[in-house]
Structure formats: C-alpha cells, structure tokens
Scaffold this motif. Sequence first.
Motif, short mmCIF file in Angstrom:
data_model
loop_
_atom_site.label_atom_id
_atom_site.label_comp_id
_atom_site.label_asym_id
_atom_site.label_seq_id
_atom_site.Cartn_x
_atom_site.Cartn_y
_atom_site.Cartn_z
N UNK A 72 4.94 -28.27 -18.06
CA UNK A 72 5.26 -29.67 -18.32
C UNK A 72 4.14 -30.35 -19.09
N UNK A 73 2.92 -29.93 -18.83
CA UNK A 73 1.83 -30.50 -19.62
C UNK A 73 2.00 -30.13 -21.09
N UNK A 111 9.19 -45.14 -25.28
CA UNK A 111 10.02 -43.94 -25.44
C UNK A 111 9.22 -42.68 -25.10
N UNK A 112 8.00 -42.65 -25.62
CA UNK A 112 7.16 -41.50 -25.33
C UNK A 112 6.96 -41.36 -23.83
N UNK A 113 6.72 -42.51 -23.21
CA UNK A 113 6.54 -42.52 -21.77
C UNK A 113 7.77 -41.93 -21.09
N UNK A 114 8.93 -42.44 -21.48
CA UNK A 114 10.17 -41.95 -20.88
C UNK A 114 10.31 -40.45 -21.05
N UNK A 115 10.03 -40.01 -22.26
CA UNK A 115 10.15 -38.58 -22.53
C UNK A 115 9.20 -37.79 -21.64
N UNK A 116 7.97 -38.30 -21.50
CA UNK A 116 7.00 -37.57 -20.68
C UNK A 116 7.46 -37.51 -19.23
N UNK A 117 7.99 -38.63 -18.76
CA UNK A 117 8.45 -38.62 -17.38
C UNK A 117 9.56 -37.60 -17.20
N UNK A 118 10.45 -37.57 -18.17
CA UNK A 118 11.50 -36.55 -18.13
C UNK A 118 10.89 -35.16 -17.99
N UNK A 119 9.86 -34.95 -18.79
CA UNK A 119 9.31 -33.60 -18.86
C UNK A 119 8.69 -33.18 -17.53
N UNK A 120 8.22 -34.14 -16.76
CA UNK A 120 7.56 -33.73 -15.52
C UNK A 120 8.42 -34.03 -14.30
N UNK A 121 9.63 -34.53 -14.52
CA UNK A 121 10.37 -34.95 -13.33
C UNK A 121 10.95 -33.74 -12.62
N UNK A 122 11.05 -33.91 -11.33
CA UNK A 122 11.53 -32.80 -10.51
C UNK A 122 12.52 -33.39 -9.51
N UNK A 123 13.11 -34.47 -9.89
CA UNK A 123 13.95 -35.21 -8.97
C UNK A 123 14.96 -35.97 -9.81
N UNK A 124 16.18 -36.12 -9.29
CA UNK A 124 17.18 -36.84 -10.04
C UNK A 124 16.74 -38.26 -10.36
N UNK A 125 16.01 -38.83 -9.43
CA UNK A 125 15.62 -40.23 -9.63
C UNK A 125 14.69 -40.34 -10.83
N UNK A 126 13.66 -39.51 -10.81
CA UNK A 126 12.72 -39.60 -11.92
C UNK A 126 13.38 -39.16 -13.21
#
Lengths: 480, 629, 508, 103
Positions: A72-73, A111-126
Amino acid sequence: MLSADDFLVLSPIILLAASSVVVMLLISLKLSHRMIQVCSLILFAVSFASLFFIQNLLPYYVEPLLVIDRFSVFIMGLIIFSGMVVSVFSYIYFEEKEESPKEYYVLLFLCTLGACILAISENFISLFLGLEILTVGLYALIAYLRGRHHNIEAGTKYLILAAFSSSFLLFGMALMYLQTGGMEFSSIASSLRKELELPPLFLTGFGMLLVGLGFKLAVVPFHMWTADVYQGAPTPVTAFIASASKAAVLAVLFRFLLQIDGFRFKLILLIIICIAVASMLIGNILSLQQRNVKRILAYSSIAHLGYLMVAFLPGNEMSIRAVSFYLTAYVITTLTAFGIMIVLSAKDDDAEDIESYRGLFWQRPELACILTASLLSLAGIPLTAGFVGKFYILASGVAAGFWVIALILVLSSVIGLYYYLRIITTMFSGTKPSVTTEARQHPFYYMLSLMVLSGLTILIVWFGVSPAGLMHFVNDFGLT
Amino acid sequence: MDNLLWLIPGFPLVGFLILTLAGKNMSRLARGLTGAGSICLSAIVVLIVGWNFLINPPAAGNYTQTLWTWFEIANFKPTITLYLDGLSLVFVFVITFIAALIHIYSIAFMAEEADDARFFASMNLFVFCMLILVLASNLLLLYLGWEGVGLCSYLLIGFWYQKSENGYAARKAFIITRVGDTAMAIGLFILVYQFGTLDIVAISHSAPEMWQAGSKIATLCALLLLAGGLGKSAQLPLQTWLPDAMAGPSPVSALIHAATMVTAGVYLIARMHVIFQLSPVTQMIIAIIGAATLIIAGLSAIVQYDIKRVLAYSTMSQIGYMFLALGVGAWSAAVFHFMIHAFFKALLFLAAGAIIEALHHEHNMFKMGGLKKSLPVIFWTFLIGSASLAALPLITAGFYSKDQILWYSWASDGGSPLLWFTALLGAFITAAYTTRMMLITFWGEAKTHLGMRPGKLMTIPLLILAVFSLVAGFIELPHNFGHVQLFSEITEKVLPGTNIRAAVSGEFIYQIIAVLTTLAGIYTAYILYYRKPMIIINLKHSKSALGLYQFLLSGWRFDKLYDTVFVRPIVYLANLNKDDVIDKFYQGITWLTGRAYRALSFTQSGSLRWYVMGLLIGAIFILTIQIIL
Amino acid sequence: MILIYLIGILTFGSALTLLSGQLNKGLPKWFALLTLLSGFVVLLVFWISNYKEVSLQSTNTWITEYYHNWIPAFGISFHLAMDGLSLLMLLLTFFMGILAVLCSWTEIIERVSFYYFNLLWILAGITGVFIAMDLFLFYFFWEVMLIPMYFLIGIWGSANREYAAYKFFIFTQASGLLMFLSILALYFIHGQNTGIYTFDYFDLLGTQVSPTVAFWLMLGFLIAFAVKLPVVPFHSWLPDAHTEAPTAGSLILAGLLLKTGAYGILRFVLPLFPRASIEIAPWAILLGVIGIIYGAILAYSQTDLKRLIAYTSVSHMGFVMLGIFSFNEFAFQGVVMQLITHAISTGALFLLAGMLKERLHTRDINQMGGLWTSMPKMGVIAMVFVMASLGLPGLGNFVAEFLILLGGFKVHVVLTSIAALGLVFSAMYALRIMQKVFLGPNVNLETAFSAKTDLPDFSLRELLVMGSLSICILWLGLNPQPIIDTVKPMINGLQEIYASPIITQNVK
Amino acid sequence: MNSLIPIDMVILLAAILFVMGIAGVVIRKNIIFMLLSVEIMLNASALAFIAAGAKWGQPEGQVMFIFILVMAAAEVSIGLALILQIYHQHKSLDIDILKEMKG
C-alpha cells in the motif's frame, strides 16, 4: 485511540489532508497562481518524502480501518507521485486557459488523499470514505473549466454515473455485511473461510461491489463513460483519473480479493476473466480508428485495465508483483502521454485531434520522441517499461496456466498496436511548414514540464532496459 | 599433359572476362582478336593435348586435372576436375576447332555491329561453358556447364534484344531446356544417394555392380537424365525452342544451335552410357524419340521458307539420327555423326549467314534465288555442306556417318526394321529438303539485290569447313568398304562396341538401298522444285494440302499445344492471382475489426441515459451469471 | 568481448549519427559507414584468425561467449554467444549494413541523421538476435529491430508506406508475441521440473516437455519464425513492406530480417523441440514447397519490380523451409548457404530496383524496357543476379538450392520433386525481369521519359557496391567451402540430435 | 436481537427502493430527476446498511448511514452546481442535449 506510531505511519495521509487546508489558507492570502503551484509542489514532495520515513514500521495496522504495508505504501507512492506530476503540468495548462485555478490544487490534494485512503483501506467504511473523497473531488475537477461545454458535460456524466455506481457499491457492501457481519476485509475473510460455495447473498453483494469498483476502473461493461470524461475533463485531470484514481481503486479491489481469497471461487474467477477479456478486446477495438487522442488513450486505458485484471487471476504473490510492476509502468507512461498533450495544448485547442500531431517529430522532436516512447511503452514494445510489465503479466498468467487468457491478451494487444502506431506514424509523417518558434509564455514551467517529462521517459526506458531494481523492490510485496 | 587441361577452358574464360570488363574501352579490332584469339589459343592447346593423347596414350586412358574441391559435405565431395578421354577429346576438338572458325568468321560478320564486345564475350563464355560440360569429371560440374550453355544460348538468341520477339525466343529456349534440366537435376539426386558421388567414372564403374539390368531405379535414373538431354538437344517433346532460336545471329546458330550445344544431350547419353545400357527400356525410348524427331523435323523442314528455319529443323532431324544411334547402342556411330554433322551444319549456317548478310537480312529463301553466279564461293561451300547433309554417297562425310546409323538401326541389338525404315524415310526427306533449299536459293533468277559480298575472313572458314565436310568421313569407313576405323579407335576405350544381332547379314544391300533412297530424294525434289514447279503450285489450291502445309510449317503445332496446355493456364492463373488471394484473407480480418470498431463505436453514443443503461446491463449481466451458475 | 563490442559499436554509432546530424547533414552517413566498416573488419579478422578453430572443432561449437546478469529475479541474463552460424550471420549483417549505407548515400536526403540512426538500430537488433543465448534477451532483440524498421518503411518509404509499415509491424509483432508465450511456458515448465527458473538457452535445451505441450510450444516459435521467413500463408506482409521500403530498407529486409526467421528455426525450434519438429516436418515441408511454387507464380504476374522481387523471396524462402525440415546435413548446409546467397542476390536485385527507381522514377516494369542500350553495365550486373536468382550453377544460389533439394530428396521424394519445379518457375520470373527491363525495344522509355533519354549508367559508388556483391555471389558459387566448414560444427550438433534413435523412434 | 420487523423485509424494501431509483434514472430525461433518483438509490443502500447493522447488532451500519448521507449531500450540491451551469449554457435540463462528445 491513535498512538504515536499510528500518527507517524499515517503521516502521508495527514500531510495530504493538511496540505489541502494549507493551500486553502494560502489562497485566502491572495497569492499568485505560481506561488500556490510551487507551494503545492513542495507539499506533494513532502508527502511523498514522508513515505520513506515509515518504511521501518511496516506492515502496520490501524485497526480497524487501515492497513499500511509495503504494497500500500508503494501504491500511495504512485498516487502521490502522480498527483505531484499532475500539479506540475497543471500550471501551463491552466495558465494557457487563462483561468485562475487556485482552488484546483485544493481539490487535487483532496483527490490524492482519497486515493491514498483507498489504497490503504482494509474496511468497507474506509473504502467508501476514500472512494467518495476521491470521487467528489473529481466531480469538481472534471467540470473545473465550467465555462466550457465539454467540461460540464463530462462532469455531469461522471457525476450521475459515479453516484449511480456508488449506490451499487454501497448496496453490495450492505449485502455482504448482512451476510458476513463484518466490514473489515479480514473478518469477511474469516467468515467466508468455512464456506466452500459462496452464499448467494454475498455473491449478489460482491457483484454489486464489482459494479461500483468496475465503474471506477472503467472496465467493460462499465466503461462507457471513460472516453467522454477523458475528453471533456481538463487534461491534467484526465491524467490524474487515468493514473492515480485507477491505481487506488485497483489496489483496494485487489486487496479485497486477496484477503477474502476470492480466487478460490470459480464464479468470481469467471467474472474477473469475463471482465478482463471483454475489456482487453473492446478497449482495443474501440480505439482502433478513433481520431481523438484523448479518447484513444481513454479506450486504451480500458484495455490496460483488462491486462491488469489478467494479472489478478493467479491470486498469488506473482500477481501482486505483476500488478505492481505493470501499474507502475502504466502510471508513468500515461502521465507522460498526457503530459505531452498538456504541453502541446493551447488556449482553445487541447491537442486532442490526431491531426494536430502531424509532423510533430520534425517540429518538436523532443516532444515527439517522448510521446513515442510512451506510446511504445503502452504498446508493450521492448526497451520500455511497458514491455517488462506485459512480460510480468504474461508470466504470471502463464505460470498459473491461464493459457487462453494469455493468448487473448496477446491478440488484443496486437490490435492495440495499430492505433499506437497510428499516432506515431502521424507524428513522423508529413511536414508542416515549421512554425516560427513563438516565445513560450511560461518558459520556466515549460522547462520544468519538459524536465519532468524527460525524467519520466528515462524511467520508462530505465525500467524497460534494467528492470531488475524495480522488480527487486516489488518482489518484497507479500500477502499481508 | 594433365596440367595443361585447364588452359582449354581457361582461354575462353579469360577472353570473356577481358571483353566483359574492358570491352567498351578496346578498339573493334582488339575486341575481335580477343574474342577469336582466345578460342584459337584454346584450339591449339587442344591440338597439342590431343596429339599427345593419341600418340602416347596415358596409362589410365585419360588425363585428369583436379583444380579444387567445389565443396565437401558428408563425404559428398564434388570437385572441379577436368577429365579428358577419347569421347571428350572428340567433343573438345570439335568445339574448339569449329568455334575458332566461327569466331574468325564473326569478326567480319559482326563488323557492323555496335555491341560486338557483348557478342564475343557471350560467345567466349559459351565456349567456356561447353568445354566445362564436356571436360567435367563429375556430373555436378557437367551440370554447371550444362546450365551455363543454356545461359549463353539465352544471351545470344536474344542478342538483338531491341526486338521483343528475339527476347521471347531466348526466354522460350531457356525455359524449355530448364524443364529438362530440372528432371536431370532430380536424376542427379538419385545418383548421389545411390552412389554417394557424382563422379562419372566412379558411377560408371559401380553402376553395373549395384544395379541389375532393367531395374526400376536404373530406368528411372536413365529417363531423368534423358529428359535433360532431350531439352538441350531439342528432341521430342522438348524440341519447340530450336526453330525460334534462329533469332540469334547466324554464327550463333552455327555454333550453338547446330554444332555444339544441341549435341550436349548426345554427349550426356554417350557419357553415361553405362546407366543407359542398364535400362533397355530407356534405350528403346531414346531410339523411338530419335526416330520420331527425325521424321517430324524433316517433314517440317520441307515446307519452311526461312532458310535458317530449314537448317534448324534439319538440325533437329540430324540429332534425331544421333539419338536413334544412341538408342540402338551404336555409341560410336552417334558420336561420329555428331562430329560430321558439326562440320557441315556449321558450314551451312555460316554460309546461310553470309547469304542473309549479303541480301540485307533477308531470311526468306523464295526471295533469294540465282545466287549461284553472284556468290560463287558461298555456292560451292553451301553445296558441299548440303551434299554432306543429304549424305551424297561416297564423296561426302555425311554419307559415311549416316550410313553407319542406318545400318545399326537395322542390325544392332536394339535395332528393328521399323527403326531402319524410319531412318531410311528420314534420309529420303533429308535429301529432298536439302535439294529444295539448294534449288530455291541458288538457282532460278535473283529476286533481291545483292549487297555486301563476304570477305576473306568469312570465306576462309567456310572453305576449311567445306574440306572437312568432305574428307572427315574417311577416317571411319565401313568394314566392307575400306575398313578405316581411326575414329572408333579413339572412342573405343570409352564407348562399348555395338552388338550386331546374330541373324543379320548383307550390309552391302542395305548400303545400296540407302544410297538409292538419297538419290531418290534428291531427284524428287529436283522434279518438284525445278523441273515441274507447277505440281507444288497446283497443290496449293487444295485445301487439305494447304492445311498440311500450315501444319508442317508450324512444326506440327507443338507450340500451339504447349501454349494451350501449359503456358496459358499458368499465365492465366498467375494473372488471376496477381493480388494474392491469401492477402485477401488478412484484409478480411482487417475489415472485420473495422466493422467491430464501427459497431462498438456506435455504442459510445454520448447519451448519458444510454450509458446508464449500459451500466445497468453490465450489472444485470454479472448478477445473472452468478445466479445461473 | 567481440560480441559486446559489436553491439556496443552499433549503439554508439547510432547515437553518434544522431548527434552529428545536428552539426552537419553530411556527417551521419560517414559515421554510419565507419561504424559498420569497423565492425565488419573486426569480424572478418576474427573469422580468419579463428578459422581453423571454428571449422575443425567438432565438439564445442561455441567460439566465444559473454555472460552478465540482467534481471536475476527471473533468471534473465545478458548472455551472448557465437558459433559458426552466428558468425556467418553477423558477417552478413555488417556486410549488408555497409551496402545499405552506401546505397542510401544519395537516395536519402531528408532527415538524414535520423535515418542512419534507425539503420544502425536495426542492425544492432539483428546482431543481437544472432548472438543472444537467453530466450528473453533474444525476444528483446527480436522486437528491438522492429521499431526502427517500422520507421524506415514508414518515413522514407514510397507512396503507400504507412500501410506497409503497419502491416509489417503487426504481422511480426503478433507472431512474436506468440513466440513470447511459448518462451514463457518453456521457462515455467523448466522451472517446475528442475526448480531452476532461467531463460538461458543452454539450460532450457534439455527441458522435458510432454509431447502435446511441446508441439504447441514449438508451434508458437515456429509461427513467429515462419512469419518472418516468410512461409506461405504468412507472407502477405512481405510484398508490401519490400515494395514500399526505401532501397536500404528492402535490402535489409530481404538480406537480414528474413534470415532471422530461418536462424530462429535452426537455433531454437529444432534443438528445443526435436520430436515436435519431426512431427510437423511433413507439413512444414509442404508449406515450403507451396511457398516455392506459389511465390514464383505470384512473382511472375507482378508488374511492380520491387514487388516481383519480393515474391521471389517468398519462393526462395520456401527452399529454406524445405531444407530445414529435411533434417540432414546436405539440407542444413544448403539452408545456410541459401540464407547467405539469397541475401546477396535478392539484395542486389533490390539495389538495382532502387537504382532504376532513382533514374526512372517508376517501378512499373511495363514502363521500362530496352535499358541495356543506355546502361549496359547495369544490364550485365542485373543478368548476373537474375541468373543467381534462378539458380544458375556457378553462382551461390545454385549450391544452396542444389544442397537443399538434395537433402530434401532423401526425406520426401515427391514434394522435393515438385519443389524442383520451382527451378522452372524461377526461370520464368527471372527472365521476365530481364525481358521487361533491360531487353526489348526502348520505345516506351523514350515516350515516357523523353526528358531523360540519356540515362546514366553506374556511378563509381554503385559499381563498387554491385561489383562486390557479384564477386561474393560468384565466390560463394565456386568455393563455398569456408562457409560450409564454418557452420559444420553447429550443423553436426543438429545432426546428432536428429540422428539419435530415441527421438526418431518415439515419434512413430 | 429480536425486532418486530424481519430483516428480510427491510432488505426487500431497500431493494425495491433501489430498483425504483434505477428505474427513475433510466426513465427520466430531466437531470434533476435523475439526480433525485440517484439519491433514492443511495438512500436505499443506506437503509440496507441499517438493516444489516441491526441484524448483527453493530453500530457500523448506522455509521455508514451517516457517511452516506453526508456524501449524498456533497454530491447533490456539486450536482446542482453543474445543473445550473448546464441550464446556463443550454437553457434546458434535458439530459439528451449532453451528447457533444461521442464516438
């Protein structure tokens, strides 16, 4: 509660979020576009640099939402890198258009932030949060040049379709949640572990999730918006959609599939195969005689996502590596291609029509060479990163015995050759009477963009000639 | 002497190289001297070598000189080796000697020609190739010469290339002979696998041990080699190129299409006689082909009006005799006839060339006439040549050589009454058309104004050849009439003797019959074409006679036949498929993808509602798959 | 070291031409020429000085080798090696390269530096193909040569160049990818069998593959090479590419690119998949024979000179196919000879076509005729190569075709006999060239090019080029032994594979 | 946890709402109505989350509901802005006029 390590490990995310606020503040100080651009560039760089400081803590779980491992990093790195590159290109583009795009950078950070969160999310919520931060930001970005018909049209289309597909995603997640009782991937996985066959409810949910994510990835059959949005959006935004947004969604889908070990189930495999095959073929065929370069790249991105889906199939470590490598190559290459378009675009002309590239090689050889390199990389020709990437994908596919799929990939990429070559041929053919070199309006940014482009090209060639380094790096990615 | 052999083909090669590389920069005289000189030098070497060969016969019966190994693969090792024995000596002698005379003649003949360097270069190259052909110790090298003479023939037939017909005639000659050559090449493959070598001596040595007489493989091999011979020697069914080959300059016709190249088939069969002997069937076929050709060609010769075409058909017919002789096992007789034929046919062609030249390139005999007075030297030499061709008894060489063949076609093992009768009929026809040619050309009244008269350079070779046409026969006289066997002594070490059937006798009677036939032929022609020409003229009113005339004139319509059966279909197919039907398949694929693009592109209608529908359909599709499966 | 040097000098030279073009338009061609000359001389010296070793050793066929890690993660190495076959092909490459530069000397006037850059890149790619001993690396080079070739056709070609360039590229790329799949499969099968994942040719040689799989893998390789060769029915890119390419492009296509296909079969298909090769052999031979006849008939019907010559390549390469799949020494030697002699003879014919185009501005043979009168030297040279093309003994092509047919005859009598008919057809098309271009009346010419009644014959440069080619073809025809000796060890190796009873029996 | 309304029924309701929303998006030509229909779909999903959360007795379902609401609000606001622009440019809210880009 969040611990100190949590903070440290989340520093890239926090930095990105903070950056958007900082930029907003700077705008309120009425700084010039240039100042804001430089500041955001620095902020991007800082966020990017922060990635290197968290290396030692990996893998790290921020229960229950996020997981930060090497993969994810790496994806975050790609996303932030794309954001940074896009921000460099943006200056010329928007200055040419004579709009003051200061808020643009805020949105870009979001947008970048959103994309990064997507990349590290491990939960439906995130996942949902990240996706929506990304998407909502994109609505605005796509329609950013609000005076122009195409922008508004693209924005509207994206908005309606994205919301439409988001609701599918949400409903699917709800169904899966209903079935498994957990929103974390790991808990879903553990509840599925006992099952030999997927429960119908979960399957339906998964199908709907695929609709949502498939839309974002623009794979067939959810691909129809791609070309219109690519064409309508400001080119830097298109570049961002094509690179960062795709990478993020792909990463999260991949993580989900791996975590629940979805490839055990023939049905899921079958669906992915169908999507991959259809994407490869239809994407390539659609761009066959297309005359708008942006649309060509849009359709070709459909095909490339199809290739990436092929890399999913084995569902093992090889897949991760193949996906990572190909994604890297793809992101770099796409950014390069769009970068050239940006550099070439003028106030009223986005350098979309293939005819505007006629004879480019004889007028601006450096740009033509860079574009050629990127197109060849997209086509998967040796000496470029795209070749090694395709090799990786084929290798992982063949290793797992997906013969027919590999064959289809090969055949469809042959179709793809045609339109890449067409652009290249256009660049090399004909000679416009050489235009007297008008003074560049933004010499500094022009040079900067050119340097960035050259850098990207060198990366393309470097990964193509000596991919061992990147491979080595990628080979450390394991299943978490 | 062995190490002099390379000089024989060497001189012509050098001549060729000099003329090709520097011909443009030399004076006309220098070109002529180089061209003719190289051949003369070669002829001198032949005389020296030949003399030594005859005086001090080498122990092995041959001279051999290996120059280098051509290539060596898996024990197959064809070398560039020259090999001279009695048989090749005869050929080498005839080739160099006649070629030298023809070259000298050509200096004068080509005096007006701008591109004489090319002419002499090609002629020299031809002589070189022909010498390689007959001096080759293995069949591969022979094949080199074999194809090489084909090339030169092509170059020389098409020498006056500005006229397209000449080019086409040249091409026809090359391609038709190539058909035979290809068959021959396949024959060589079989030989390589059977014997592991293409060395002629080795093959001749081991063939009788390895093959049973009459075995299939021997027959196959012999037939394939024969095919090569048929092509080069213009025998049925590959004979059609020869009349057209007269498009070349007359010295070329003399050298290539009469004296030497066309007899390559005879040489090949004589050279490989061991293999042919192992296949009686093939021998019979050879005899029949020879007999058929001599009749077909002879009849065609009777009606020709182009003097060179008469000679061309006559050449075919005479080679038919040689094939007949080969077929019945009269090896030495065939070679003897080859030699004699070379003399008088070269003479006839050269003389005809001189006439044509003198009459402003007029080929039509019926426009000549009355040349007896105006061109005396030509007349006398032509007369001698004709007499020899018609085998006028006793005084001409042609009589002695043809007589042998006639006798053997009756008396030898392979002989039969039918063959003998055909040969006899041929003799009659030969005498008839020869007389006709003489009468029309030299008697009667002059119809064309005489131009340049031939000079000494042209007449001296004619005279020499005329002498040989008369006296050369005396070196080989029938055993019941003088019994001189100088010639067969040369060849006997190479060629086997001819077996006479046990039951035949009375050679003398057959000789008398032959003599009478010849005289009858001469007399018939004399009546028809001189005394009572009205018979012919009346005949022309008859439809069937006219049809026959046309039929014979066209050489029995073989051209038409081949044209319909082979040429037209191939050319038609080729033109039909000019754009390559396979390419259409790929274009079809392109077209299909293009259609697919248009169809798919239609779905990208730009309408949002349609996109929503698409998304929905996709979703439904995925869900349906899941539910169904 | 020589291997690295060769690739190095080509890449370095290409960079140099590109840069020098900025200074002076005249420089690039000199740099290109110097680069190639130096490479050629080095190779020649290498050959001569190692000739004894090369030709006499029978066990170790490899003369020199270079190894360097490239992508260790996948067992990919930068592994180059040279045996007799490679050596000959390299010599040919540099020789053709020199000629290509010389024939472009005045023809190319636009974008000169980029032109020579591409030219040298193609040669670098081809050089790499001939010496790469790592399958990945091989594929890499295989593809590397396509792009510059694509440019060469697409930029400096004639009217229909873009279509031709696409066609060329897509055909070769599509088939190449199939090969790539096969390479990958081989890699994984080998890895799974032994645990060693490597693309190295020598390691992969003995891979145990089940017969069915081996057949398909072999087919992947074979199709790639068959397209390049080209074998009917994969030939349809070739006429267009040859016709539209600039002269040097046609020269390199005919002289070198086609040869990579044959080289590939000899180097990879046969040793890697002996059983599968034996299985496919009858079909391959059949295709070869069809190619011989079909190509010849097509050639006969063409009116575009370059297209005509292009189809003769199809015909000639049919012989190669026939020879390769006959699996015996004669045929193999014939194939190698055919590769070299075809490069020279067809290359020369393309050069002639280029020179005619330069003078007459047309390729249509119906508009030519009687050119011998004004250009006798060219006529003579044309005659030499036309004769070479139809396999006249004494010229190189004869030795090649004779050996191939001889070898083929052992295996397949009927098909080889049909193939031999190709000799007749070759006479048809070859003489058609002479007849239409150099012989016949020159009436047409005067009307069509009345402004240019005085056509210049060869210039000194052209004479040098064509003269050297003529000498080569003659030398090859009369003394081919050095070639035969040089490839002998390699061919012995192949022979051993196909002679071993295990392989031959298992097929039946 | 026992509730008066069976979970299945709630899900069914959500599904029906969802389908209605879909139908609305597909059928309506006015952009505002399309937007409205999408909102209905989103809310249907939110309802499904509530139901699922209720089934498992977890708060996550409701958390998601709030997130969905927020996101829907954001979406609508941007959507309305865009609609304003569309109206500004085209003087119409018919979605079928947005067909400039295609092919």
